[in-house]
Scaffold this motif. Structure first.
Motif, mmCIF file in Angstrom:
data_model
loop_
_atom_site.group_PDB
_atom_site.id
_atom_site.type_symbol
_atom_site.label_atom_id
_atom_site.label_comp_id
_atom_site.label_asym_id
_atom_site.label_seq_id
_atom_site.Cartn_x
_atom_site.Cartn_y
_atom_site.Cartn_z
ATOM 1 N N VAL A 36 0.857 -1.185 0.000
ATOM 2 C CA VAL A 36 0.000 0.000 0.000
ATOM 3 C C VAL A 36 0.895 1.237 0.000
ATOM 4 N N PRO A 37 0.640 2.208 -0.860
ATOM 5 C CA PRO A 37 1.509 3.397 -0.910
ATOM 6 C C PRO A 37 1.400 4.243 0.350
ATOM 7 N N TYR A 115 -22.650 -4.919 -1.923
ATOM 8 C CA TYR A 115 -22.737 -3.549 -1.397
ATOM 9 C C TYR A 115 -22.281 -3.505 0.065
ATOM 10 N N GLY A 116 -22.757 -4.468 0.849
ATOM 11 C CA GLY A 116 -22.374 -4.522 2.255
ATOM 12 C C GLY A 116 -20.880 -4.739 2.430
ATOM 13 N N THR A 117 -20.280 -5.542 1.552
ATOM 14 C CA THR A 117 -18.839 -5.783 1.627
ATOM 15 C C THR A 117 -18.053 -4.507 1.429
ATOM 16 N N VAL A 118 -18.436 -3.723 0.428
ATOM 17 C CA VAL A 118 -17.726 -2.470 0.153
ATOM 18 C C VAL A 118 -17.872 -1.499 1.329
ATOM 19 N N ALA A 125 -11.213 -0.224 6.722
ATOM 20 C CA ALA A 125 -10.018 0.455 6.214
ATOM 21 C C ALA A 125 -9.819 1.798 6.905
ATOM 22 N N THR A 126 -10.915 2.512 7.169
ATOM 23 C CA THR A 126 -10.832 3.793 7.876
ATOM 24 C C THR A 126 -10.298 3.591 9.292
ATOM 25 N N GLY A 127 -10.844 2.570 9.983
ATOM 26 C CA GLY A 127 -10.369 2.277 11.329
ATOM 27 C C GLY A 127 -8.897 1.890 11.357
ATOM 28 N N VAL A 147 -5.911 7.870 0.232
ATOM 29 C CA VAL A 147 -5.260 6.933 -0.694
ATOM 30 C C VAL A 147 -5.164 5.547 -0.060
ATOM 31 N N VAL A 148 -4.776 5.489 1.206
ATOM 32 C CA VAL A 148 -4.652 4.200 1.895
ATOM 33 C C VAL A 148 -6.022 3.543 2.060
ATOM 34 N N ILE A 149 -7.017 4.324 2.474
ATOM 35 C CA ILE A 149 -8.364 3.784 2.693
ATOM 36 C C ILE A 149 -8.943 3.230 1.401
ATOM 37 N N ILE A 150 -8.856 3.997 0.326
ATOM 38 C CA ILE A 150 -9.419 3.563 -0.958
ATOM 39 C C ILE A 150 -8.668 2.351 -1.493
ATOM 40 N N THR A 151 -7.329 2.334 -1.309
ATOM 41 C CA THR A 151 -6.534 1.190 -1.780
ATOM 42 C C THR A 151 -6.933 -0.089 -1.061
ATOM 43 N N LEU A 152 -7.074 -0.040 0.264
ATOM 44 C CA LEU A 152 -7.458 -1.221 1.035
ATOM 45 C C LEU A 152 -8.870 -1.685 0.672
ATOM 46 N N THR A 153 -9.788 -0.733 0.518
ATOM 47 C CA THR A 153 -11.164 -1.082 0.143
ATOM 48 C C THR A 153 -11.207 -1.722 -1.238
ATOM 49 N N ALA A 154 -10.475 -1.141 -2.187
ATOM 50 C CA ALA A 154 -10.435 -1.690 -3.544
ATOM 51 C C ALA A 154 -9.814 -3.086 -3.552
#
Length: 419
Positions: A36-37, A115-118, A125-127, A147-154
């Protein structure tokens, strides 16, 4: 097992499915090494070496969490979303109706699960970013955090898609196979560490032999539990249609001792991760104190683990097994259990039998999970997640082999798994 795989490889269609599944495994393992960047992973290694549920999450993710890769959260948000959807199916009439509508209804439920998974992945990821990963962040700007949150979620969303592709185009059991692959990928590293401890004299070879015997016994117990069943005899009455006589044969209903498979263990493990996930958000001394008191390996945590395994075993069995429908189908086709009247008495009898064998199965399942935790105090070696990992590995392997064999049988090939 090897014979089944060898013969499956000779069938072009199954060879294509196996090849596709192996290709998806390679993608999964490659993604587990893409960092993760903006994160310094070296500062977080100690979190995954202790007796915490982060260690279990790391095992499930195949080491991706300790390396802070794009797949660091693994497939756990999807599992949690599946738990929530199954619970909602029981309490929300609309969801219950969809579950009975066949493929179309299951497609709608699967969409809501995605949807629930995302949503859950984004929250987790936020936590993790604002709690667990904050000390290792190179920058502390809003953009860096996002960037970190979106990367982990993706990464989790991609793993969910990868599992569905294995289910649709591979040999099936996509999500379970990803968990299986993550656990198996950690075995070489574990064996290397074990060898190093023996060579350096920190571990007695007799302890290793004892551990190997225990592991072999646990595997045998898991296989016996997964394959064990209670056969209920069924007799079909004779009836004359035209000039022909039908029925009169005897058969049986195989009721599995562990109808739920490995699902209760996975679900229970996911639920027990909530306290540590909440602590990531709160980061308050009292929250940390509570998480430490009920942390993985403590007596309260072990007791709660057993209770959750028993609960989810009964819950999932109740979803999969409907004695009322089975009794009605038997009555419709002239079948009856000797000594039991058709209809409601048959349904009540099947329900009583299923309750008893489910209790035995759930206790055995919990015992296998708790055994390594009990041995932790006797053998000075971290085998905290041995029981859980072995149940998942053996259970998924058995289910996958059965799926492969059933596909071979559909293509008019004789099965090679001897019972």
């Amino acid at each position: 097992m090897l014979g089944t795989l060898k013969n499956a490889w000779r069938i072009p269609d199954l060879r294509k499915k196996l090849t596709f599944t192996l290709a998806m495994f390679i993608v999964f393992r490659l993604g587990s090494h893409i960092p993760v960047p903006g994160i310094d992973a070296a500062q977080l290694q100690e979190l995954f070496e202790g007796e915490t549920l982060f260690g279990f999450m790391n095992i499930i993710a195949g080491g991706a969490l300790s390396m802070l890769s794009i797949f660091a959260m693994g497939i756990m948000p999807y599992i949690n979303a599946s738990i929530i959807m199954q619970l909602l199916t029981v309490v929300i009439p609309k969801f219950e109706q969809w579950s009975k509508e066949g493929a179309e209804g299951r497609k709608k439920l699967a969409q809501y699960t995605r949807y629930g998974t995302v949503i859950l992945a984004f929250l987790q990821a936020t936590g993790m970013t604002f709690g667990l990963l904050r000390p290792a962040m190179d920058q502390h700007s809003f953009a860096a955090y996002m960037v970190v949150i979106i990367t982990l979620t993706a990464g989790t969303a991609f793993l969910m898609w990868l599992g569905e592709q294995i289910t649709d185009k591979g040999i099936g059991n996509g999500i379970s196979l990803l968990i299986f692959a993550g656990i198996v990928s950690r075995i070489p590293q574990g064996l290397t560490q074990l060898y190093t401890l023996v060579v350096e004299g920190q571990l007695n070879i007799l302890v290793v032999v004892l551990l190997a015997v225990i592991i072999l016994g646990v595997i045998m117990g898991i296989v016996a539990l997964q394959e064990g069943q209670r056969k209920i005899p069924v007799q079909y009455a004779k009836k004359v249609v035209g000039r022909k006589m039908y029925g009169g044969q005897s058969t049986h209903i195989p009721l599995k001792v562990n109808q739920a498979g490995v699902i209760p263990v996975i679900f229970a493990s996911s639920i027990l991760m909530f306290p540590e996930t909440i602590v990531q958000f709160i980061q308050h001394p009292w929250a940390i104190w509570i998480a430490e008191r009920i942390g993985f390996g403590t007596l309260p945590n072990t007791i709660l683990y057993v209770i959750l395994i028993i609960f989810f075993t009964y819950f999932y069995t109740a979803i999969q097994f409907n004695p009322q429908d089975m009794a009605e189908n038997m009555k419709k086709y002239g079948g009856f259990i000797p000594g039991i009247r058709p209809g409601k008495p048959t349904a009540d009898y099947l329900s009583r039998v299923m309750d008893r064998i489910t209790l035995a199965g759930s206790l055995a399942l919990a015992g296998i999970v708790v055994l390594p935790i009990a041995l932790q105090g006797v053998i000075d070696l971290n085998i905290m997640f041995g029981g859980t990992a072995m149940i998942i590995m053996v259970g998924v392997a058995l289910e996958t082999m059965k799926q492969i064999e059933s596909q071979m049988l559909m293509r008019h090939y004789e099965g090679f798994m001897k019972k």
